[in-house]
Design an enzyme around this catalytic site. Structure first.
Site, PDB file in Angstrom:
ATOM      1  N   LYS A  44       0.821  -1.234   0.000  1.00 37.01           N
ATOM      2  CA  LYS A  44       0.000   0.000   0.000  1.00 37.01           C
ATOM      3  C   LYS A  44       0.842   1.265   0.000  1.00 37.01           C
ATOM      4  O   LYS A  44       0.444   2.283  -0.570  1.00 37.01           O
ATOM      5  CB  LYS A  44      -0.972   0.022   1.170  1.00 37.01           C
ATOM      6  CG  LYS A  44      -0.341  -0.126   2.529  1.00 37.01           C
ATOM      7  CD  LYS A  44      -0.970  -1.276   3.249  1.00 37.01           C
ATOM      8  CE  LYS A  44       0.080  -2.083   3.964  1.00 37.01           C
ATOM      9  NZ  LYS A  44      -0.248  -3.483   4.079  1.00 37.01           N
TER      10      LYS A  44
ATOM     11  N   LYS B  56      -3.960   3.240   2.620  1.00 38.26           N
ATOM     12  CA  LYS B  56      -5.137   2.468   2.188  1.00 38.26           C
ATOM     13  C   LYS B  56      -6.258   3.400   1.714  1.00 38.26           C
ATOM     14  O   LYS B  56      -7.010   3.071   0.794  1.00 38.26           O
ATOM     15  CB  LYS B  56      -5.600   1.582   3.345  1.00 38.26           C
ATOM     16  CG  LYS B  56      -4.575   0.497   3.685  1.00 38.26           C
ATOM     17  CD  LYS B  56      -4.850  -0.155   5.034  1.00 38.26           C
ATOM     18  CE  LYS B  56      -3.810  -1.236   5.336  1.00 38.26           C
ATOM     19  NZ  LYS B  56      -3.869  -1.711   6.728  1.00 38.26           N
TER      20      LYS B  56
ATOM     21  N   GLU C  21       4.022  -3.543  15.536  1.00 40.26           N
ATOM     22  CA  GLU C  21       5.459  -3.655  15.282  1.00 40.26           C
ATOM     23  C   GLU C  21       6.238  -3.078  16.467  1.00 40.26           C
ATOM     24  O   GLU C  21       5.704  -2.273  17.243  1.00 40.26           O
ATOM     25  CB  GLU C  21       5.833  -2.817  14.045  1.00 40.26           C
ATOM     26  CG  GLU C  21       5.021  -3.114  12.802  1.00 40.26           C
ATOM     27  CD  GLU C  21       5.568  -4.291  12.029  1.00 40.26           C
ATOM     28  OE1 GLU C  21       6.687  -4.743  12.334  1.00 40.26           O
ATOM     29  OE2 GLU C  21       4.859  -4.770  11.132  1.00 40.26           O
TER      30      GLU C  21
ATOM     31  N   GLY D 227       1.772  -9.537  18.897  1.00 40.64           N
ATOM     32  CA  GLY D 227       2.111  -9.519  17.466  1.00 40.64           C
ATOM     33  C   GLY D 227       1.163  -8.668  16.638  1.00 40.64           C
ATOM     34  O   GLY D 227       1.166  -8.727  15.414  1.00 40.64           O
TER      35      GLY D 227
HETATM   36  N1  HSE Z   1      -0.251  -3.039   9.998  1.00 33.72           N
HETATM   37  C1  HSE Z   1      -1.510  -3.172   9.355  1.00 33.72           C
HETATM   38  C2  HSE Z   1      -2.613  -3.203  10.381  1.00 33.72           C
HETATM   39  C3  HSE Z   1      -1.652  -4.404   8.531  1.00 33.72           C
HETATM   40  O1  HSE Z   1      -2.346  -3.161  11.566  1.00 33.72           O
HETATM   41  O2  HSE Z   1      -3.755  -3.257   9.974  1.00 33.72           O
HETATM   42  C4  HSE Z   1      -1.002  -4.283   7.229  1.00 33.72           C
HETATM   43  O3  HSE Z   1      -1.507  -3.191   6.530  1.00 33.72           O
END
Ligand code: HSE
Length: 433
Positions: A106, A206, A191, A188
């Site tokens: 994205k 997005k 990050e 998890g």
């Molecule tokens: N890190 C994104 C989220 C997922 O937490 O939705 C991948 O776009």
């Protein structure tokens, strides 16, 4: 039986999910589609890490992703590398070499979506990016195909699972932002460096893709107003609850009768009666309203190996169908019916406003005068009882007003000496019929 060679660039969480599920459901996919798929090559930083994901006796392993773009046995390139520079070059070269491309990237689409979709259209090659928005939820396909008859009036999306997990935790358990983030990291869902997610940039990427599919043009990402969740105060969750709302990070794309499109991402008060308020944990959901269909709702997992692989494999199958039929795929092509961006300052919304107000007769009147001077109506005022100190929380619900006027009013109030700091202002989305 037609067989398509696949090259996967990146065998991380999503790439390994694609490899696993292409094998696991191979028979089902083949019986459904009439196509066979064979992974011919994979590019990854350390080929030793491919063991257990693909069979190295059948899959060529390389550290150079550009080898995939030049491999004649590969018909469909699956770009899952992350970053933007190398993926961009790989996609450009692959399309030029007559290959179909599928990506989940994205950030790359928000930066170069216009260029890459135009290149794909020029070469009449499929370019799929379903997995770039809301993971496993087939929402781009819905916009491109199922909703093709519609002017898309609005999209309201919970499109970042990390933020939704954190916001749900705070709302449900009363935990602090820091504790909820730490919990998300432990599970998890976030990050180690959560900036991209919690500051709203992932949702913004997005939003650019959603707007492109909905309205036929690519909004420059810097034109999308973004506000993340990291500065939200716990007390606003408590006040939201008291008022019958839940705070969600909402990506909004709205079209206006003059053809202008607004696109923004920010924490938003969602009324508990609306279905988006009950989307919790790391789930994603999008409410999309079309002028023909009315309201629709899409819900599911927006991230993770298998859900994202589900979307990538759907694009692989679409690419195969287009390559097989020799026709250019329906990319959700650009058109000129919209193509105007409504500046954020001109967008309208009702607001929740919290001030630290001097606890003295006349304060409310002084503040109300400023809103009145900017033609902003106040629909509700609330002050919690028994708050110690000279300054007390004062909650105002303001009627729909242009963003610019709300900001001007708040700046005016800040200079009056009756408040102890900047106001907290959070949009309300009432989902008007
Ligand atoms: N890190 C994104 C989220 C997922 O937490 O939705 C991948 O776009």
């Amino acid at each position: 039986m037609e067989t398509f060679g696949i090259g996967i660039a990146g065998l991380g969480v999503v790439g390994s999910g694609v490899a696993k599920n292409l094998v696991k459901n191979a028979e089902l996919i083949t019986q459904r589609t009439g196509f066979k798929f064979e992974i011919k090559a994979a590019a990854l930083r350390d080929p030793a890490l491919a063991h257990g994901i693909v069979d190295p006796s059948k899959v060529k392993l390389t550290t150079n992703s550009m080898e995939l773009a030049n491999d004649p046995s590969i018909h469909i390139i699956v770009e899952l590398m992350g970053g933007t520079d190398a993926p961009r070059t790989l996609i450009q070269e692959s399309l030029k070499n007559g290959k179909a491309v599928v990506t989940a990237n994205k950030a790359l689409l928000a930066e170069c979506g216009e260029e890459l979709t135009a290149l794909a259209a020029h070469h009449r090659k499929p370019f799929g990016f379903e997995a770039s928005v809301a993971g496993g939820i087939p929402v781009l396909k819905a916009l491109r195909e199922g909703l093709v008859a519609n002017n898309i009036l609005s999209i309201h999306g919970i499109v970042n699972g990390t933020c939704n997990y954190i916001l749900s935790q705070i709302a449900q358990t009363g935990s602090t932002y820091g504790a909820a983030l730490a919990e998300a990291q432990k599970l998890g869902f976030a990050e180690a460096d959560p900036t991209l997610d919690v500051e709203g940039f992932d949702a913004m990427h997005k939003t650019v893709v959603l707007a492109a599919l909905a309205h036929g043009f690519w909004i420059p990402q810097e034109m999308v107003h973004v506000q993340g969740i990291s500065k939200l105060a716990s007390e606003d969750f408590a006040f939201a609850k008291m008022l019958g709302y839940t705070i969600k990070l909402i990506a909004t794309v709205k079209s206006h009768p003059d053809g202008a499109v607004e696109a923004h991402v920010q924490p938003t008060f969602v009324p508990n009666r609306h279905v988006l308020a009950s989307v919790s944990s790391s789930f994603n959901a999008l409410a999309i309203k079309g002028d023909v269909v009315g309201e629709t709702l899409f819900y599911g997992r927006g991230a993770g190996s298998d859900p994202t692989a589900s979307a990538v494999i759907a694009d692989i199958v679409d690419a195969a169908a287009a390559l097989s039929g020799g026709h250019a795929p329906h990319l959700g092509a650009t058109h000129s019916l919209y193509a105007k961006i409504k500046p954020y300052e001109e967008t309208m919304a009702p607001y929740y406003i919290r001030l630290g107000a001097l606890d003295k007769p006349g304060t409310l009147a002084t503040i109300a005068q400023v809103f009145a001077a900017h033609q902003i109506g106040i629909s509700s005022v609330f002050q919690p009882k028994d708050h110690p100190g000279d300054f007390v929380p004062l909650i105002l619900l303001c009627d729909t007003a242009p963003e610019r006027d709300v900001r001007l009013a708040l700046a005016g109030i800040a200079g009056l000496g009756v408040v102890n700091g900047p106001a907290t202002a959070i949009r309300l989305e009432e989902f008007a019929p």
